[in-house]
Design a protein around this motif. Structure first.
Motif, PDB file in Angstrom:
ATOM      1  N   LEU A   6       0.836  -1.197   0.000  1.00 25.84           N
ATOM      2  CA  LEU A   6       0.000   0.000   0.000  1.00 25.84           C
ATOM      3  C   LEU A   6       0.873   1.249   0.000  1.00 25.84           C
ATOM      4  O   LEU A   6       0.584   2.209  -0.719  1.00 25.84           O
ATOM      5  CB  LEU A   6      -0.948  -0.001   1.198  1.00 25.84           C
ATOM      6  CG  LEU A   6      -1.934   1.168   1.272  1.00 25.84           C
ATOM      7  CD1 LEU A   6      -2.862   1.195   0.052  1.00 25.84           C
ATOM      8  CD2 LEU A   6      -2.736   1.102   2.563  1.00 25.84           C
ATOM      9  N   ALA A   7       1.934   1.230   0.770  1.00 27.44           N
ATOM     10  CA  ALA A   7       2.853   2.372   0.800  1.00 27.44           C
ATOM     11  C   ALA A   7       3.463   2.596  -0.583  1.00 27.44           C
ATOM     12  O   ALA A   7       3.538   3.736  -1.061  1.00 27.44           O
ATOM     13  CB  ALA A   7       3.946   2.132   1.842  1.00 27.44           C
ATOM     14  N   GLY A  11       2.583   5.950  -2.476  1.00 25.54           N
ATOM     15  CA  GLY A  11       3.668   6.901  -2.242  1.00 25.54           C
ATOM     16  C   GLY A  11       3.658   7.474  -0.839  1.00 25.54           C
ATOM     17  O   GLY A  11       4.281   8.497  -0.575  1.00 25.54           O
ATOM     18  N   ILE A  12       2.962   6.816   0.071  1.00 28.79           N
ATOM     19  CA  ILE A  12       2.837   7.257   1.461  1.00 28.79           C
ATOM     20  C   ILE A  12       3.643   6.309   2.334  1.00 28.79           C
ATOM     21  O   ILE A  12       3.629   5.104   2.124  1.00 28.79           O
ATOM     22  CB  ILE A  12       1.351   7.258   1.905  1.00 28.79           C
ATOM     23  CG1 ILE A  12       0.491   8.102   0.957  1.00 28.79           C
ATOM     24  CG2 ILE A  12       1.196   7.732   3.343  1.00 28.79           C
ATOM     25  CD1 ILE A  12       0.920   9.530   0.834  1.00 28.79           C
ATOM     26  N   SER A  13       4.331   6.853   3.336  1.00 29.98           N
ATOM     27  CA  SER A  13       5.155   6.009   4.191  1.00 29.98           C
ATOM     28  C   SER A  13       4.305   5.057   5.030  1.00 29.98           C
ATOM     29  O   SER A  13       3.128   5.336   5.314  1.00 29.98           O
ATOM     30  CB  SER A  13       6.002   6.873   5.126  1.00 29.98           C
ATOM     31  OG  SER A  13       5.187   7.486   6.112  1.00 29.98           O
ATOM     32  N   GLU A  14       4.911   3.954   5.419  1.00 33.34           N
ATOM     33  CA  GLU A  14       4.214   3.004   6.287  1.00 33.34           C
ATOM     34  C   GLU A  14       3.841   3.674   7.604  1.00 33.34           C
ATOM     35  O   GLU A  14       2.779   3.407   8.164  1.00 33.34           O
ATOM     36  CB  GLU A  14       5.090   1.774   6.533  1.00 33.34           C
ATOM     37  CG  GLU A  14       5.271   0.923   5.298  1.00 33.34           C
ATOM     38  CD  GLU A  14       6.135  -0.305   5.540  1.00 33.34           C
ATOM     39  OE1 GLU A  14       6.299  -0.700   6.710  1.00 33.34           O
ATOM     40  OE2 GLU A  14       6.614  -0.877   4.542  1.00 33.34           O
ATOM     41  N   LEU A  17       0.699   5.570   7.119  1.00 35.30           N
ATOM     42  CA  LEU A  17      -0.438   4.655   7.020  1.00 35.30           C
ATOM     43  C   LEU A  17      -0.856   4.153   8.396  1.00 35.30           C
ATOM     44  O   LEU A  17      -2.058   4.048   8.694  1.00 35.30           O
ATOM     45  CB  LEU A  17      -0.109   3.485   6.098  1.00 35.30           C
ATOM     46  CG  LEU A  17       0.113   3.865   4.626  1.00 35.30           C
ATOM     47  CD1 LEU A  17       0.624   2.670   3.846  1.00 35.30           C
ATOM     48  CD2 LEU A  17      -1.147   4.443   4.015  1.00 35.30           C
ATOM     49  N   ARG A  18       0.113   3.870   9.257  1.00 30.97           N
ATOM     50  CA  ARG A  18      -0.217   3.451  10.627  1.00 30.97           C
ATOM     51  C   ARG A  18      -0.916   4.586  11.378  1.00 30.97           C
ATOM     52  O   ARG A  18      -1.846   4.364  12.155  1.00 30.97           O
ATOM     53  CB  ARG A  18       1.037   3.008  11.366  1.00 30.97           C
ATOM     54  CG  ARG A  18       1.553   1.662  10.923  1.00 30.97           C
ATOM     55  CD  ARG A  18       2.726   1.191  11.802  1.00 30.97           C
ATOM     56  NE  ARG A  18       3.503   0.239  11.076  1.00 30.97           N
ATOM     57  CZ  ARG A  18       4.645   0.492  10.424  1.00 30.97           C
ATOM     58  NH1 ARG A  18       5.160   1.699  10.457  1.00 30.97           N
ATOM     59  NH2 ARG A  18       5.274  -0.452   9.758  1.00 30.97           N
ATOM     60  N   TYR A  19      -0.445   5.814  11.141  1.00 31.32           N
ATOM     61  CA  TYR A  19      -1.079   6.977  11.764  1.00 31.32           C
ATOM     62  C   TYR A  19      -2.528   7.108  11.292  1.00 31.32           C
ATOM     63  O   TYR A  19      -3.423   7.370  12.096  1.00 31.32           O
ATOM     64  CB  TYR A  19      -0.293   8.252  11.445  1.00 31.32           C
ATOM     65  CG  TYR A  19      -0.940   9.497  11.964  1.00 31.32           C
ATOM     66  CD1 TYR A  19      -0.926   9.794  13.331  1.00 31.32           C
ATOM     67  CD2 TYR A  19      -1.590  10.385  11.113  1.00 31.32           C
ATOM     68  CE1 TYR A  19      -1.537  10.931  13.825  1.00 31.32           C
ATOM     69  CE2 TYR A  19      -2.199  11.527  11.595  1.00 31.32           C
ATOM     70  CZ  TYR A  19      -2.167  11.789  12.946  1.00 31.32           C
ATOM     71  OH  TYR A  19      -2.780  12.918  13.435  1.00 31.32           O
ATOM     72  N   TYR A  20      -2.768   6.923   9.996  1.00 28.15           N
ATOM     73  CA  TYR A  20      -4.137   6.985   9.490  1.00 28.15           C
ATOM     74  C   TYR A  20      -5.004   5.926  10.160  1.00 28.15           C
ATOM     75  O   TYR A  20      -6.171   6.168  10.457  1.00 28.15           O
ATOM     76  CB  TYR A  20      -4.176   6.797   7.973  1.00 28.15           C
ATOM     77  CG  TYR A  20      -3.480   7.869   7.168  1.00 28.15           C
ATOM     78  CD1 TYR A  20      -3.125   9.091   7.719  1.00 28.15           C
ATOM     79  CD2 TYR A  20      -3.171   7.650   5.840  1.00 28.15           C
ATOM     80  CE1 TYR A  20      -2.488  10.056   6.981  1.00 28.15           C
ATOM     81  CE2 TYR A  20      -2.537   8.625   5.086  1.00 28.15           C
ATOM     82  CZ  TYR A  20      -2.191   9.821   5.658  1.00 28.15           C
ATOM     83  OH  TYR A  20      -1.567  10.781   4.919  1.00 28.15           O
TER      84      TYR A  20
END
Length: 134
Positions: A6-7, A11-14, A17-20
């Motif tokens: 997904l990252a 183009g979003i850091s892992e 994504l955990r923060y989201y």
């Protein structure tokens, strides 16, 4: 798909994504092993989150409005009538912040202009010492 995929695809850091996920913006399934399992639709969800963040919304507000947004392929569209009120309030907040920044810039412009006109007369140490603090 796992978080690394997904990252890569968004183009979003892992870490982001955990923060989201912490902010309840993403809700991946959990495997028995504890690994997160993301759905194909989460790619679009992450892109929508990024769009709303770029629009100046907080993650708290995004959590409220995201379920009422649809993606027509080109843009996000409010799907709930009450959503326009929430978005208008955020737009008003941004307008106020912009006005405040423009006022601050005008003050700095005036200070800079005054400094340029005084370049022939450098400030003395006594003039600087006599200037009010603050």
């Amino acid at each position: 798909m796992r978080i690394g995929e997904l990252a890569r695809r968004t183009g979003i850091s892992e870490r982001a994504l955990r923060y989201y996920e912490e902010q309840q913006l993403l809700r991946p399934e959990r495997r028995r092993s504890g690994y997160r399992e993301y759905a194909e639709g989460d790619v679009r969800t992450v892109r929508n989150i990024r769009t709303l963040l770029a629009a100046g919304l907080s993650t708290y507000t995004i959590a409220e409005v995201l379920p009422c947004m649809t993606d027509d392929g080109d843009a996000l569209v409010p799907a709930c009538p009450e959503l326009t009120t929430v978005l208008s309030q955020d737009r008003d907040r941004l307008t106020t912040a912009i006005d405040d920044l423009l006022a601050a810039r005008a003050i700095l412009d005036a200070i800079i202009a005054a400094g340029r006109s005084e370049t022939a007369q450098p400030a003395s140490d006594t003039a600087l010492a006599a200037a009010p603090a603050g």
